[in-house]
Design an enzyme around this catalytic site. Structure first.
Site, PDB file in Angstrom:
ATOM      1  N   CYS A  81      44.444  18.472  16.901  1.00 48.94           N
ATOM      2  CA  CYS A  81      43.162  17.812  17.182  1.00 48.94           C
ATOM      3  C   CYS A  81      43.257  16.901  18.390  1.00 48.94           C
ATOM      4  O   CYS A  81      42.242  16.446  18.909  1.00 48.94           O
ATOM      5  CB  CYS A  81      42.698  17.027  15.966  1.00 48.94           C
ATOM      6  SG  CYS A  81      42.413  18.087  14.545  1.00 48.94           S
ATOM      7  N   HIS A 329      33.297  19.122  15.442  1.00 48.72           N
ATOM      8  CA  HIS A 329      34.678  18.909  15.868  1.00 48.72           C
ATOM      9  C   HIS A 329      35.264  20.210  16.411  1.00 48.72           C
ATOM     10  O   HIS A 329      36.041  20.875  15.740  1.00 48.72           O
ATOM     11  CB  HIS A 329      35.470  18.388  14.665  1.00 48.72           C
ATOM     12  CG  HIS A 329      36.908  18.064  14.939  1.00 48.72           C
ATOM     13  ND1 HIS A 329      37.417  17.866  16.204  1.00 48.72           N
ATOM     14  CD2 HIS A 329      37.951  17.901  14.085  1.00 48.72           C
ATOM     15  CE1 HIS A 329      38.711  17.601  16.114  1.00 48.72           C
ATOM     16  NE2 HIS A 329      39.060  17.628  14.842  1.00 48.72           N
TER      17      HIS A 329
END
Lengths: 384, 143
Positions: A81, A329
């Protein structure tokens, strides 16, 4: 990190674009960032491209072929991430070192709906369900349970994060979810892994964001300083040892250490920061990171969300973009999108959600995979 | 139903299959800093010493450090189940599935003592051998 600025930055509205390719999304963001800087691909000397799921398939080269194949090196970056933030940081380091005057950082991702299926697991034994889970919500739910057991943090306090961030997103037309979600709705939403309900999970979407990083000397020479944002620090650490990591991937200690490094390197403290974009991949994560980033003392994040001080208009607004919970995301794009939000505020261009008088902003990203490890980045940006 | 007498094989690297059925978890202990890690290591992750690590058998009891109830998993995986992290008595940490009733409040499970058992997962490899992995059984109330 003296003398490095963001001369241009932008993101496409995150969403689902089944008919558009990864390179088309990345190219759009790159061209938007170049336009924001009033530069062209002819000015760019290096490209750093972050894509967590397609890093082995030359995403940077594919973007370059869409926007103009000026002769330059391309580095494809992957770091969970933290992919987009890591690509950006490489661009910053390249400029800071004097190697390049102008570097382009692109973060881009195309994602499937639903749970992220983790790559690279050995075949044969199907561990999911047999030895717990490797699904991403679990890591942050278990970390939330640790916090609740230690400090009494409640389900309701975690749920308030989603109420706040979804409210912020009603003022951000680039967010994927732009509607109010009352506390009762958040808490009554489908329970994915206690205490995170579906409305407390970030959404897998497609997205792209890009930044033009230049030396301050270049920006001054070309008259770009009026809208430039200074990079005060680009800190990154990974897989800091914790005694629990054989059972639960750490996101806390690595964030604490990276934040500490960032504050010390910049000669700043949390009291200097005007707004924070932090990695709210799940609602529980936001409260943990209040403490990890030093916004409050250990154990006090539940009281901090209750106080309203992290909402727009509060003492230290957090995730006024709506956060990952609202924007979505897209792994590789997220880190640069967080920086974009900070830049809007430092330039006074954030519209209805503007944090008034913002001078310094902090962007935090942390990623990880069960059994494997973590990666974290903290950037502090300053109005130039 | 798969053959209950199938030859056992370790499903994960930190499970040791014993020919007499005394299956257990293996770990590594650092003589330098005292840290106990899961699995066979070449160096200590905590202090970085590389010639201080001794492979040790880990205990078959522990306590729940944290857990959650998984209501959404990958397609085909039965839910709900409890995903737990166990502090092993005497050192080491391991994750896995906690058996027993699905708790209304996973926070209340923290501290619960468990027995760590190495069991037939019901899965077979291509040679028909049985994958054995760790399973946690509750022993009593959370403390």
């Amino acid at each position: 990190m003296s003398g490095v600025v963001i001369a241009g930055i932008d993101m496409i509205p995150f969403g689902r674009f089944p008919d558009r390719s990864l390179e088309d999304l990345g190219a759009e963001a790159a061209l938007m960032a170049l336009a924001d800087a009033d530069l062209t691909i002819h000015d760019v000397q290096a490209l750093y491209c972050g894509s967590a799921l397609q890093a082995t398939a030359f995403p940077g080269q594919r973007v370059l072929r869409r926007i103009g194949q000026r002769t330059m090196p391309v580095l494809n970056v992957v770091n969970g991430c933290a992919t987009g933030a890591s690509a950006f940081r490489e661009a910053v380091l390249a400029v800071a070192s004097g190697r390049h005057d102008v570097a382009l950082a692109v973060g881009v991702e195309k994602m499937d709906r639903g749970l992220i299926v983790m790559p690279g697991r050995p075949s044969g034994f199907q561990e999911e369900g047999a030895i717990g889970t490797i699904t991403t919500p679990c890591m942050f739910s278990q970390a939330g349970v640790v916090h609740s057991a230690a400090y009494g943090t409640t389900f309701e306090q975690y749920a308030k994060v989603s109420v706040k961030n979804h409210h912020h997103a009603t003022m951000n037309d680039k967010a994927f979810v732009r509607r109010e979600t009352p506390l009762e709705e958040v808490m009554a939403s489908e329970m994915i892994a206690y205490p995170n309900t579906k409305l407390m999970c970030s959404i897998n979407v497609d997205g792209a964001a890009a930044a033009i990083v230049t030396s301050e000397a270049f920006a001054r020479k070309h008259g770009l300083m009026a809208r430039a944002v200074r990079v005060r620090v680009a800190a990154s650490l990974a897989s800091v040892f914790t005694e629990m990591e054989d059972g639960l991937t750490d996101f806390n200690e690595v964030t604490r250490e990276t934040a500490k490094l960032a504050y010390e390197s910049a000669g700043l403290g949390v009291e200097d920061i005007d707004l924070v974009e932090l990695h709210d991949c799940f609602a529980t994560a936001e409260l943990l990171h209040y403490e990890n980033l030093g916004l409050c003392a250990k154990g006090e994040s539940g009281a901090l969300i209750d106080s309203g001080e992290t909402a727009l208009g509060g003492r230290l607004p957090v995730n006024v973009s709506g956060g990952l919970l609202s924007k979505g995301h897209p792994l590789g794009a997220t880190g640069i999108a967080n920086l974009y939000e900070i830049c809007l505020h430092l330039r006074g261009e954030a519209g209805m959600r503007q944090v008034e008088g913002a001078r310094l902003g902090l962007a935090h990203i942390v990623g990880g995979m069960t059994d494997y490890g973590s990666a974290c980045a903290v950037h502090i940006l300053e109005r130039a | 139903m798969s053959d209950p007498l199938a030859e056992p094989v370790a499903a994960v690297p930190y499970v040791v299959i014993d020919r007499d059925g005394d299956h257990h978890l293996i770990g590594s202990r650092c003589a330098q800093c005292g840290t106990t890690l899961l699995g066979r290591r070449v160096a200590c992750a905590a202090c970085g010493t590389h010639d201080s690590v001794e492979h040790v058998r880990l205990a078959d009891t522990g306590r729940v450090r944290t857990c959650t109830v998984i209501n959404r998993s990958y397609p085909g995986v039965p839910v709900p189940f409890i995903a737990a992290v166990i502090d092993i008595d005497g050192g080491g940490v391991v994750r896995g599935t906690l058996r027993g009733d699905i708790p209304a409040d996973p926070v209340a499970e923290v501290g619960r003592p468990v027995r760590i058992s190495i069991e037939d997962s019901g899965q077979r490899d291509t040679a028909g051998r049985a994958f054995y992995s760790q399973v946690f059984h509750p022993l009593g109330a959370a403390a």
